[in-house]
Design a protein around this motif. Structure first.
Motif, PDB file in Angstrom:
ATOM      1  N   VAL A  32      11.219  -0.632   4.524  1.00 62.15           N
ATOM      2  CA  VAL A  32      11.198   0.612   3.527  1.00 62.15           C
ATOM      3  C   VAL A  32      11.864   1.740   4.237  1.00 62.15           C
ATOM      4  CG1 VAL A  32       9.635  -0.244   1.888  1.00 62.15           C
ATOM      5  CG2 VAL A  32       9.034   1.609   3.889  1.00 62.15           C
ATOM      6  N   LEU A  33      11.779   1.778   5.620  1.00 59.93           N
ATOM      7  CA  LEU A  33      12.297   2.838   6.367  1.00 59.93           C
ATOM      8  C   LEU A  33      13.722   2.867   6.677  1.00 59.93           C
ATOM      9  CD1 LEU A  33       9.658   2.832   9.296  1.00 59.93           C
ATOM     10  CD2 LEU A  33       9.619   4.121   7.135  1.00 59.93           C
ATOM     11  N   ASP A  39       0.789  -1.273   0.033  1.00 57.81           N
ATOM     12  CA  ASP A  39      -0.063   0.026   0.113  1.00 57.81           C
ATOM     13  C   ASP A  39       0.798   1.171   0.064  1.00 57.81           C
ATOM     14  OD1 ASP A  39      -2.402  -1.244   0.089  1.00 57.81           O
ATOM     15  OD2 ASP A  39      -2.408  -1.395   2.093  1.00 57.81           O
ATOM     16  N   TRP A  40       2.292   1.123  -0.067  1.00 59.60           N
ATOM     17  CA  TRP A  40       2.912   2.344  -0.227  1.00 59.60           C
ATOM     18  C   TRP A  40       3.805   2.514  -1.304  1.00 59.60           C
ATOM     19  CZ3 TRP A  40       0.984   0.555   4.483  1.00 59.60           C
ATOM     20  CH2 TRP A  40       0.534   1.665   5.405  1.00 59.60           C
ATOM     21  N   LEU A  41       4.168   3.804  -1.641  1.00 56.38           N
ATOM     22  CA  LEU A  41       5.114   4.102  -2.778  1.00 56.38           C
ATOM     23  C   LEU A  41       6.333   4.564  -2.120  1.00 56.38           C
ATOM     24  CD1 LEU A  41       2.560   5.890  -4.894  1.00 56.38           C
ATOM     25  CD2 LEU A  41       3.271   3.552  -4.878  1.00 56.38           C
ATOM     26  N   VAL A  42       7.449   4.302  -2.392  1.00 56.66           N
ATOM     27  CA  VAL A  42       8.692   4.936  -1.967  1.00 56.66           C
ATOM     28  C   VAL A  42       9.535   5.345  -3.215  1.00 56.66           C
ATOM     29  CG1 VAL A  42      10.965   4.272  -0.914  1.00 56.66           C
ATOM     30  CG2 VAL A  42       8.773   2.812  -0.563  1.00 56.66           C
ATOM     31  N   PRO A  61       4.768   4.743   6.328  1.00 51.24           N
ATOM     32  CA  PRO A  61       4.793   3.030   6.241  1.00 51.24           C
ATOM     33  C   PRO A  61       4.976   2.482   7.406  1.00 51.24           C
ATOM     34  CG  PRO A  61       6.230   4.003   4.592  1.00 51.24           C
ATOM     35  CD  PRO A  61       6.132   5.176   5.599  1.00 51.24           C
ATOM     36  N   PRO A  62       4.558   1.386   7.811  1.00 54.03           N
ATOM     37  CA  PRO A  62       4.764   0.538   8.995  1.00 54.03           C
ATOM     38  C   PRO A  62       6.453   0.156   8.854  1.00 54.03           C
ATOM     39  CG  PRO A  62       3.829  -0.729   7.517  1.00 54.03           C
ATOM     40  CD  PRO A  62       3.766   0.497   6.746  1.00 54.03           C
ATOM     41  N   TYR A  76       6.431   7.718   0.561  1.00 56.28           N
ATOM     42  CA  TYR A  76       7.685   8.043   1.295  1.00 56.28           C
ATOM     43  C   TYR A  76       8.913   8.104   0.586  1.00 56.28           C
ATOM     44  CZ  TYR A  76      10.442   7.130   5.552  1.00 56.28           C
ATOM     45  OH  TYR A  76      11.409   7.184   6.582  1.00 56.28           O
ATOM     46  N   GLU A  77       9.910   8.985   1.074  1.00 55.33           N
ATOM     47  CA  GLU A  77      10.873   9.408   0.301  1.00 55.33           C
ATOM     48  C   GLU A  77      11.971   8.767   0.893  1.00 55.33           C
ATOM     49  OE1 GLU A  77      11.791  13.716   0.107  1.00 55.33           O
ATOM     50  OE2 GLU A  77      13.315  13.309  -1.320  1.00 55.33           O
TER      51      GLU A  77
END
Ligand code: SAH
Length: 395
Positions: A196-197, A122-125, A179-180, A154-155
């Motif tokens: 992703v973080l 559900d996230w875009l990076v 994002p989680p 998220y960047e």
């Protein structure tokens, strides 16, 4: 809005007319107006012909990166169109249908210089690598969410290349929710856990997807040594393909912790995966000295050459690990060997692997040549976009 005009020197318009999206500072005759970093400029030939619109980058050797070779407007609608096109290409190939992790925008090769966007569930990076990408990143984030119903953008612009553009590195939420800590994705039936973080790049090496699928077909009953494994991408493919055991080696303990979780996520018995934190160069020597043998060895090292000066050293690095890789294979075993250094050309890479085989005393053959996954296309006019090549060699 156009904020200036970049006029090229006589005879220096050839590359741009051939649709190469970069204008080097040496090709620029003069600049009219006072464009600020990232703003849109017209590019004109010495005779006044309009060649396109691009982003101004005063601190870089690449002073303009072209958004378009047509006249028009660079705005929200422009980005929506480019994103729709990129998505359509991937949908035609069934990529989003079979994968909840994929590359949506591959920068220059999807017509958006410096803009990399990966989808993870559900996230875009996003990575904004250039001044143009930086200038428009919030507009691009809005455009992305207009095309894709994601929870957030998220960047992950924590990349050194930004310094060449006069930009600081930066990380954080651009739009929507953060994002989680972990996102679980499906890739061609394989389950992966992505950080992703804090993970490398945008969190996961999507460019190896197709090659993981290739490896999966060869894996039945095999013992696989997966060097530079990161979160165990190739190992999960091997186990899915029926490998008896996969051994990951990586220098990053957090990556290996995720690898272990990923094995469980796929329902594999934990003992089928071993995770070893250490230096591949050192461990391969130890294994050779111990006389260990494997059915398959994967070598997917990080970029060894950042610039031309480092090419010789990179070549020695590839030679070293490939020689050890061949030695550790039992006769008939398979070496999956890669180079993600764009400057290392396929022909040279193949030659290095061939030399390594000779020095290892084996008469290997190439079963297959591999590339970056199909959601990482390369524009013909932009050969720089091609970087990942691999060989499947049989000892
Ligand atoms: N094959 C992986 C991607 C590999 S990226 C996949 O499919 O997901 C390169 C990896 O090499 C990184 O995880 C990095 O931590 C690791 N690495 C870099 N130098 C290393 C070294 N000398 N020894 C072991 N691992 C190393």
């Amino acid at each position: 809005m156009v904020n200036g005009t970049v006029v090229l020197k006589q005879g220096r318009d050839k590359n741009v007319r051939a649709r190469h999206p970069w204008v080097f500072s040496g090709a620029v005759q003069h600049v009219k107006g006072k464009p600020q970093s990232g703003e849109t400029v017209e590019v004109r030939a010495a005779n006044g012909d309009l060649l396109g619109l691009g982003a101004w980058s005063p601190d870089s050797q690449i002073q303009v990166r072209l958004w378009t070779v047509a006249d028009g407007k660079i705005d929200h609608e422009f980005f929506v169109q480019q994103i729709r096109q990129a998505l359509e290409y991937r949908q035609q190939l069934g990529i989003p249908q079979r994968n909840s992790g994929y590359r949506l925008l591959n920068a220059e090769s999807d017509g958006l210089p410096g803009v990399v966007v990966d989808v993870f569930g559900d996230w875009l990076v996003m990575q904004a690598l250039t001044t143009g990408a930086e200038y428009w990143k919030h507009t691009i984030a809005d455009a992305l969410l207009e095309v894709i119903p994601a929870k957030g953008v998220y960047e992950r612009s924590d990349v050194e290349v930004r310094k060449k553009e006069g930009l600081e590195t930066t990380i954080g939420i651009l739009k929507g929710d953060t994002p989680p800590a972990h996102i679980d994705i499906v890739e061609e039936g394989r389950h992966y856990r992505v950080d992703v973080l804090n993970g490398h790049k945008t969190g996961f090496y999507l460019d190896q997807r197709d090659n993981r699928s290739v490896l999966q077909h060869y894996a039945q009953g095999k013992t696989v040594l997966n060097c530079f494994s990161y979160t165990g991408g190739f190992s999960i493919a091997a186990l899915q393909g029926g490998a008896e055991k996969a051994i990951n080696i990586d220098a990053s303990q957090p990556a290996l912790d995720i690898a272990a979780q990923t094995a469980t996520l796929n329902g594999f018995q934990p003992e089928r995966m071993e995770n070893i934190c250490g230096d591949v160069f050192k461990l391969l020597r130890e294994y050779r000295n111990e006389g260990r043998q494997f059915d398959m060895v994967v070598l997917d090292p990080p970029k060894f050459a950042e610039n031309r000066k480092q090419l010789d050293k990179a070549a020695r690095g590839y030679k070293d690990i490939n020689l050890l890789g061949f030695k550790l294979l039992r006769p008939g075993g398979l070496l999956f060997t890669f180079s993600c250094s764009g400057l290392m050309e396929s022909g040279l890479f193949q030659k290095i692997v061939a030399d390594a085989a000779v020095d290892a005393g084996c008469d290997a053959r190439i079963l297959r040549k591999l590339d970056q996954a199909i959601d990482h296309p390369t524009r013909l006019a932009f050969p720089e976009g091609y970087y990942l090549k691999g060989l499947v060699c049989q000892k």
